[in-house]
Design a protein around this motif. Structure first.
Motif, mmCIF file in Angstrom:
data_model
loop_
_atom_site.group_PDB
_atom_site.id
_atom_site.type_symbol
_atom_site.label_atom_id
_atom_site.label_comp_id
_atom_site.label_asym_id
_atom_site.label_seq_id
_atom_site.Cartn_x
_atom_site.Cartn_y
_atom_site.Cartn_z
ATOM 1 N N LEU A 61 0.145 -15.556 10.084
ATOM 2 C CA LEU A 61 -0.592 -15.307 8.853
ATOM 3 C C LEU A 61 -0.477 -13.824 8.527
ATOM 4 C CD1 LEU A 61 -2.716 -16.216 6.686
ATOM 5 C CD2 LEU A 61 -4.478 -15.680 8.390
ATOM 6 N N VAL A 62 -0.308 -13.514 7.237
ATOM 7 C CA VAL A 62 -0.281 -12.126 6.785
ATOM 8 C C VAL A 62 -1.430 -11.922 5.810
ATOM 9 C CG1 VAL A 62 1.008 -10.353 5.516
ATOM 10 C CG2 VAL A 62 2.224 -11.899 7.074
ATOM 11 N N LEU A 63 -2.246 -10.894 6.067
ATOM 12 C CA LEU A 63 -3.277 -10.446 5.137
ATOM 13 C C LEU A 63 -2.729 -9.178 4.499
ATOM 14 C CD1 LEU A 63 -6.449 -10.849 7.399
ATOM 15 C CD2 LEU A 63 -5.488 -12.489 5.778
ATOM 16 N N LEU A 64 -2.506 -9.212 3.201
ATOM 17 C CA LEU A 64 -1.727 -8.170 2.533
ATOM 18 C C LEU A 64 -2.491 -7.511 1.399
ATOM 19 C CD1 LEU A 64 1.099 -6.828 2.083
ATOM 20 C CD2 LEU A 64 1.663 -8.816 0.660
ATOM 21 N N ASP A 65 -2.666 -6.198 1.505
ATOM 22 C CA ASP A 65 -3.237 -5.422 0.404
ATOM 23 C C ASP A 65 -2.142 -5.199 -0.635
ATOM 24 O OD1 ASP A 65 -4.986 -3.872 -1.091
ATOM 25 O OD2 ASP A 65 -4.747 -2.081 0.133
ATOM 26 N N LEU A 66 -2.522 -5.059 -1.892
ATOM 27 C CA LEU A 66 -1.518 -4.819 -2.934
ATOM 28 C C LEU A 66 -1.155 -3.352 -3.075
ATOM 29 C CD1 LEU A 66 -2.552 -7.181 -5.874
ATOM 30 C CD2 LEU A 66 -0.714 -7.476 -4.206
ATOM 31 N N ASN A 67 -2.142 -2.479 -2.953
ATOM 32 C CA ASN A 67 -1.924 -1.058 -3.217
ATOM 33 C C ASN A 67 -1.655 -0.322 -1.910
ATOM 34 O OD1 ASN A 67 -2.513 -1.428 -6.031
ATOM 35 N ND2 ASN A 67 -4.630 -1.714 -5.397
ATOM 36 N N LEU A 68 -0.367 -0.172 -1.630
ATOM 37 C CA LEU A 68 0.074 0.431 -0.375
ATOM 38 C C LEU A 68 1.059 1.556 -0.637
ATOM 39 C CD1 LEU A 68 0.971 -2.898 1.447
ATOM 40 C CD2 LEU A 68 -0.973 -1.432 2.007
ATOM 41 N N PRO A 69 1.158 2.513 0.277
ATOM 42 C CA PRO A 69 2.214 3.519 0.163
ATOM 43 C C PRO A 69 3.581 2.939 0.552
ATOM 44 C CG PRO A 69 0.662 4.078 1.943
ATOM 45 C CD PRO A 69 0.208 2.793 1.336
ATOM 46 N N LYS A 70 4.604 3.636 0.160
ATOM 47 C CA LYS A 70 6.016 3.333 0.430
ATOM 48 C C LYS A 70 6.480 2.098 -0.334
ATOM 49 C CE LYS A 70 6.078 6.031 4.581
ATOM 50 N NZ LYS A 70 6.395 6.172 5.971
ATOM 51 N N TYR A 71 6.187 0.897 0.124
ATOM 52 C CA TYR A 71 6.423 -0.324 -0.653
ATOM 53 C C TYR A 71 5.057 -0.921 -0.931
ATOM 54 C CZ TYR A 71 11.209 -0.045 1.127
ATOM 55 O OH TYR A 71 12.461 0.372 1.446
ATOM 56 N N ASP A 72 4.789 -1.278 -2.194
ATOM 57 C CA ASP A 72 3.476 -1.862 -2.455
ATOM 58 C C ASP A 72 3.451 -3.324 -2.025
ATOM 59 O OD1 ASP A 72 4.446 -3.493 -4.549
ATOM 60 O OD2 ASP A 72 3.607 -2.240 -6.124
ATOM 61 N N GLY A 73 2.267 -3.907 -2.037
ATOM 62 C CA GLY A 73 2.088 -5.260 -1.561
ATOM 63 C C GLY A 73 2.900 -6.290 -2.330
ATOM 64 N N ARG A 74 3.115 -6.038 -3.616
ATOM 65 C CA ARG A 74 3.910 -6.969 -4.422
ATOM 66 C C ARG A 74 5.353 -7.017 -3.928
ATOM 67 N NH1 ARG A 74 0.784 -3.661 -6.547
ATOM 68 N NH2 ARG A 74 -0.952 -4.217 -7.879
ATOM 69 N N GLN A 75 5.885 -5.837 -3.594
ATOM 70 C CA GLN A 75 7.258 -5.764 -3.080
ATOM 71 C C GLN A 75 7.362 -6.435 -1.709
ATOM 72 O OE1 GLN A 75 7.200 -1.426 -3.640
ATOM 73 N NE2 GLN A 75 9.185 -1.632 -4.673
ATOM 74 N N VAL A 76 6.357 -6.234 -0.869
ATOM 75 C CA VAL A 76 6.356 -6.861 0.452
ATOM 76 C C VAL A 76 6.260 -8.377 0.296
ATOM 77 C CG1 VAL A 76 5.096 -7.081 2.637
ATOM 78 C CG2 VAL A 76 5.380 -4.821 1.592
ATOM 79 N N LEU A 77 5.369 -8.840 -0.573
ATOM 80 C CA LEU A 77 5.216 -10.276 -0.818
ATOM 81 C C LEU A 77 6.516 -10.884 -1.313
ATOM 82 C CD1 LEU A 77 3.479 -12.843 -1.086
ATOM 83 C CD2 LEU A 77 2.783 -11.998 -3.359
ATOM 84 N N GLU A 78 7.158 -10.198 -2.246
ATOM 85 C CA GLU A 78 8.429 -10.701 -2.789
ATOM 86 C C GLU A 78 9.489 -10.816 -1.689
ATOM 87 O OE1 GLU A 78 11.184 -10.121 -6.729
ATOM 88 O OE2 GLU A 78 9.927 -8.435 -6.095
ATOM 89 N N VAL A 92 -1.959 -14.120 2.451
ATOM 90 C CA VAL A 92 -3.190 -14.029 1.690
ATOM 91 C C VAL A 92 -3.295 -12.604 1.164
ATOM 92 C CG1 VAL A 92 -5.714 -14.139 1.766
ATOM 93 C CG2 VAL A 92 -4.341 -15.794 3.067
ATOM 94 N N ILE A 93 -3.366 -12.472 -0.148
ATOM 95 C CA ILE A 93 -3.578 -11.152 -0.751
ATOM 96 C C ILE A 93 -5.057 -10.827 -0.557
ATOM 97 C CG2 ILE A 93 -3.503 -9.789 -2.873
ATOM 98 C CD1 ILE A 93 -0.733 -10.731 -1.771
ATOM 99 N N LEU A 94 -5.334 -9.680 0.054
ATOM 100 C CA LEU A 94 -6.691 -9.211 0.300
ATOM 101 C C LEU A 94 -6.769 -7.805 -0.260
ATOM 102 C CD1 LEU A 94 -9.410 -9.842 1.686
ATOM 103 C CD2 LEU A 94 -8.467 -8.875 3.785
ATOM 104 N N THR A 95 -7.328 -7.682 -1.472
ATOM 105 C CA THR A 95 -7.229 -6.435 -2.209
ATOM 106 C C THR A 95 -8.497 -6.161 -3.010
ATOM 107 O OG1 THR A 95 -5.791 -5.217 -3.743
ATOM 108 C CG2 THR A 95 -6.154 -7.557 -4.214
ATOM 109 N N THR A 96 -8.628 -4.936 -3.477
ATOM 110 C CA THR A 96 -9.778 -4.584 -4.319
ATOM 111 C C THR A 96 -9.579 -5.016 -5.760
ATOM 112 O OG1 THR A 96 -8.832 -2.393 -4.699
ATOM 113 C CG2 THR A 96 -10.458 -2.591 -2.915
ATOM 114 N N SER A 97 -8.358 -5.282 -6.148
ATOM 115 C CA SER A 97 -8.067 -5.604 -7.544
ATOM 116 C C SER A 97 -8.534 -7.004 -7.916
ATOM 117 C CB SER A 97 -6.558 -5.505 -7.811
ATOM 118 O OG SER A 97 -6.281 -5.954 -9.127
ATOM 119 N N SER A 98 -9.245 -7.073 -9.028
ATOM 120 C CA SER A 98 -9.607 -8.380 -9.587
ATOM 121 C C SER A 98 -8.922 -8.563 -10.942
ATOM 122 C CB SER A 98 -11.128 -8.508 -9.715
ATOM 123 O OG SER A 98 -11.632 -7.480 -10.542
#
Length: 144
Positions: A61-78, A92-98
């Motif tokens: 299982l991966v718990l992934l924040d979207l706003n990350l340095p270097k590669y953001d969570g969207r790039q990692v998810l892709e 599972v995206i686990l982030t502050t963004s709604s």
């Protein structure tokens, strides 16, 4: 039904406070191991077992924040979901963004779930525990 083997969880999170709260949520989960990657590059190194993570286990299982340095969570998810060897790992995206656009884009990139981090400590720990319980007791994970 409980998973008959320990679960390897990769948390991809750059906020030390959120890492600490997630560790607290996993404290009583003796059978689960929580690994932490602090940015998108380290997450990819862990997933592809490169460099310092050459001996890393495959996460269940991966718990992934979207706003990350270097590669953001969207790039990692892709990257995860476009790689045949990794695409079956639930993310599972686990982030502050709604923001609706973040939610929509995450699901278009094949996230398995999207959770907005509660700001309250107890609610945050409860949310992480519920994610963990769901993936341990309700769903069936692919065999490694």
């Amino acid at each position: 039904m409980n998973v008959p083997y320990p679960i390897e969880v990769l948390l991809v999170e750059d906020d030390p406070g959120d890492v600490l709260m997630t560790r607290e949520a996993f404290e009583d989960k003796i059978r689960n191991t929580l690994h932490v990657a602090r940015d998108g590059e380290e997450a990819l190194d862990f997933l592809y077992r490169r460099g310092a993570h050459a001996g890393a286990p495959r996460p269940d299982l991966v718990l992934l924040d979207l706003n990350l340095p270097k590669y953001d969570g969207r790039q990692v998810l892709e990257r995860i979901k476009s790689d045949p060897d990794l695409s079956t790992i639930p993310v599972v995206i686990l982030t502050t963004s709604s923001a609706e656009e973040d939610i929509l884009r995450s699901y278009k990139l094949h996230a398995n779930a999207y959770v907005t981090k509660p700001v309250d400590l107890d609610q945050f720990v409860s949310a992480v525990r519920q994610i963990d319980e769901f993936f341990l007791t309700v769903v069936r994970l692919p065999r490694r």
